[in-house]
Motif scaffolding. Sequence first.
Motif: not given
Length: 532
Positions: A387-416
């Motif tokens: 809740d104290r972070m000021t720059e959120h995009s770079q922290a989300v990029q860490v998640v995108a780099n570590r979690v495979p693309r298909d896993v993100i799509e299956n968990v959130y039911k989205i299409s990247l």
Amino acid sequence: MGKGQKSGLGRALVKQHKQMIQESNEKGQSYRTQNKKVLESVTDVSDIDAVIEHAHEKDLVFSANYSDVKVLINLDSTSETSKMTPEDLREQRMKEEALHASSLRVPRRHVPPWNTQMTVEELDANERQAFLSWRRSLAKLEENEKLVLTPFEKNLDIWRQLWRVVERSDLLVTVVDARNPLFYRCSDLEAYVREIDEHKRTMLLVNKADLLPWSVREHWANYFHQHGILFLFWSAKAASAELEGKKLIIPHESADADTKICNREELLARLQFEAEKIVSMRTRPRSSMSGQSDSHSDSEKSAGTTTSLKSVMVGFVGYPNVGKSSTINALVGAKRTGVTSTPGKTKHFQTLIISDRLTLCDCPGLVFPSFTSSRYEMIASGVLPIDRMTEHSQAVQVVANRVPRDVIENVYKISLPKPKPYEPQSRPPTAAELLRAYCGSRGYVSSRGLPDETRASRQILKDYIDGKLPHFQMPPEISDGKAESENAGEPISSEVHEPDSFDDEHPSGNKLISTPNLKHVLDDLDSFDMAN
């Protein structure tokens, strides 16, 4: 009631109100002069905060230590690292980290050593001076542009809690996250424990092991055995569910002793056994100095009697938000420590009696200095508050780099969005692509009518920390390709070649560097995002 009585009552109330304000101000002044501050973890200190903190230190005399300070200003704005490639910068950083690895030390308490003639004021002054020297040594590392020093604990009172726990405990347990154990492990803390007492040992309690497949736990068990690290796999969530009468299904359960996730009774028995063994090793040399011919057998009996009667103490330390408080509550069998997703809930160390022979000692969460990660990786790992972070995009990029693309799509039911034909087909999604797809599926819109990326980033980071987005790190000896295949459940090719990709070779053998054709350009224009 007369007019005079009304005015007298009003004056009395005003006088009483002013007196209360004066008393509160005097109490506040005496509170500040006694330096009785609320114990709070401090990992980020701005320049003005550092100046104020140093100004309030009574024993800091910079002129005595730095009488001939010379400030050198480099007028050349170009840096040597600006002309290097990312691969060269990464290799250079790894060499610098290996060179200065010994400088990442835990602050020591008794420097100079404590003696019985030392007063409380002298002890406090020595601890503050030693802590300041430790801060200065880390500040010199921060000046090195080739190194990136992560945020660390800067509050002396928090480190004092660690010193007390280390001195009291017979066995020190470091709680780490099973998804990346080496990130939460501090090797210098283990060396400091040995300095306090050569017989003391440290144990890695690998929490959240239920989030790891059996094969990954096997790799980590082999790594710990090769490096002589005492460890146990543990799940505070499963133990807490068992206390509540629920059964948490672990899909990757194993019967092997090394990879098995121990339950509450097994963990308590193992902790008591290891701590009593340390106490017996500590008392054995004393009893063996009796000089009798059969002193060896007598010492073993006396040591066994001592360990059976004396209560042993096991200390718990670790980074914030690794499940340390949840582990303590599961072992005690009741809620004794506060549990929250915000790091730094535990403020003071506390002792908890499990039985007549075993006592637990809980230490507040500590952020140790390290080179191994960036600030955004620490936010994604839950060490620093989301809740104290000021720059959120770079922290989300860490998640995108570590979690495979298909896993993100299956968990959130989205299409990247898929990579463009002229981009590497195996590249991870960008933070902007992930946030916009998530906002579009959840309907997160800000007051200006744009996607509410701040709200989406916080939710994605919390899902990443809680384990909704499965991820884990492999031991250093394991290759990245094998780690990706373990993470996805199937082999992942490094790159997919399209028929009309831009690495086609000319019949003569030379590669042609072509430009995107008209079809690709039109596709990009069709998929152009106006919010970009």
